[in-house]
Design a protein around this motif. Structure first.
Motif: not given
Length: 452
Positions: A380-394
């Motif tokens: 298994t690949t451990d889910t990173p505990r810190s990451f950048t998310l991006y959001h789009y609203n059209g």
């Protein structure tokens, strides 16, 4: 090779209209759906949605644009700095890939016949001029619905279809048709291309109620079946994994890991349960659903999703034999399960494995015992505990300063949920918690993106 576009026969047009719009298409709903794929002046790869309704098409296409931009060889360092020409190439790639994902054989690209009478051409040009003026005068980046436009009957009478037998011909056709897809009816032309490529009868076979239109006749919102068609290639009505039998009825769910994921506020509200296949798509891109709108969440962190593997496939197939989610199956199901996984399923061997896996003769076999026996040592690949998310609203009215731009945030997932004061009760957080129960996100400008 790609054939020349041919006029659609009246029966096909009527069948498509009934499938999509039902028996009565309101002018106001058709008007809201008449827009092309156009990119924001403030974010070169972000599509703009003018009015409510067509997010069921625009948001999935946006997700595929992001897939084409971020997950290819030598992706751009900054997708906010791509050129207009590069953005068009990404749009071509997105529209092409969607048709490839839904097709069973022939690809079909729908266009408009522009060789209509001089009067119709004149009317269309006047409508285009008036539309441009209305757009300039509209507030909050929204298009004015009160504009001269092409009548929906005339629109349908001018539909043409080009058949492409292979992917190369499809790519060539889409590239040459980009002016059509970026003009006023581009969203509808792509929608009709998807429906005809998938096949009207095949869609009817996959939806739960063939008599229910794919676009709500009252509010103009796309159905879950339509959304699922774009995300997974299957027009199923439900968002759980595989099929379930409920009160003697076989209800279809998502049959495999989706290309693009889906999370919804409705799951937080206990109206539905989104399965593993949609929560863990092949790419870290998810559509986010509120009660009335679709937006897109994405990340560049590929370890947020789990790639398909024999272990994962076996686990999903086991769960298909355990639709109630009990974590075990009956011993009499073992032979069929092993056959479905292409394991040795001769009676003598199955009997030996039954005795081993059900040592206490309880009549059940747990998933844990089965997986340990046939697929030990899961990687298994451990889910990173810190990451950048991006959001789009059209929708510009839902964005900061009425500008359609990606909004980023720093996400953290604590290993243990400490007792803490909850300050974020936004619909965004509620939606994200359906996948990451302990997630915390600090959004840029301290502005929580809107799901609506």
């Amino acid at each position: 090779m790609a054939m020349n576009p041919v006029k659609l026969d009246q029966q096909t047009i009527q069948d498509v209209r009934n499938l999509l719009w039902g028996s009565a298409l309101k002018d106001e709903i058709f008007t809201r759906w008449t827009q092309g794929f156009s990119f924001s002046e403030d974010e070169p790869t972000a599509l703009v949605q003018h009015e409510g309704g067509p997010c069921a098409i625009i948001a999935p296409v946006q997700a595929y644009v992001l897939r084409a931009a971020l997950f290819k060889d030598n992706p751009p360092e900054d997708i906010s700095a791509v050129t207009e020409e590069e953005a068009k190439e990404l749009l071509c790639a997105a529209l092409t890939q969607i048709l490839i994902d839904v097709a069973s054989s022939t690809y079909r690209v729908v266009s408009l016949d522009n060789s209509s009478s001089e009067q119709n051409t004149s009317n269309t040009q006047e409508a285009s001029t008036s539309d441009a003026a209305a757009t300039e005068e509209a507030e909050d980046g929204e298009r004015s619905p009160k504009r001269p436009r092409l009548d929906e009957d005339l629109f349908h009478s001018r539909l043409r279809c080009t058949e492409c037998e292979d992917e190369e011909a499809l790519r060539t056709c889409i590239k040459s048709s980009i002016p059509d897809f970026t003009n006023e009816f581009g969203v509808l032309l792509h929608l009709y291309s998807v429906v005809l490529t998938k096949g009207i009868e095949q869609i009817k076979n996959e939806v739960e109620d063939p008599g229910e239109s794919l676009i709500d006749c009252i509010h103009g919102h796309g159905s879950q079946s339509l959304i699922n068609l774009f995300l997974s290639g299957k027009a199923v009505t439900n968002v759980w994994d595989n099929d379930k039998e409920v009160c003697g009825l076989k209800l279809h769910g998502i049959p495999r890991q989706a290309t693009i994921g889906f999370l919804t506020l409705l799951e937080h509200m206990r109206y539905c349960e989104v399965g593993w296949y949609l929560k863990n798509p092949r790419y870290p891109i998810w559509l986010l659903g509120s009660e009335t709108h679709l937006t897109v969440l994405f990340s560049k962190e590929e370890n947020l999703v789990v790639r398909e593997s024999p272990h994962l496939n076996a686990k999903q197939i086991f769960q298909s034999f355990d639709p109630e989610g009990n974590g075990f199956i009956s011993t009499i199901q073992l032979a069929d399960l092993m056959s479905a996984l292409n394991l040795v399923s001769e009676k003598e061997y199955v009997d030996i494995m039954t005795t081993k896996l059900d040592a206490e003769s309880l009549g059940i076999i747990t998933m844990h015992c089965f997986m340990e026996e046939f697929y030990p040592g899961e990687s298994t690949t451990d889910t990173p505990r810190s990451f950048t998310l991006y959001h789009y609203n059209g929708l510009a009215r839902s964005c900061i300063e009425n500008k359609v731009r990606y909004q980023s945030g720093k996400a953290t997932i604590p290993e243990e949920l400490d007792v803490q004061i909850i300050t974020d009760v936004s619909t965004m957080k509620m939606c994200l918690e359906t996948k990451w129960p302990t997630i915390e996100v600090t959004w840029n400008s301290n502005h929580i993106p809107s799901l609506n």
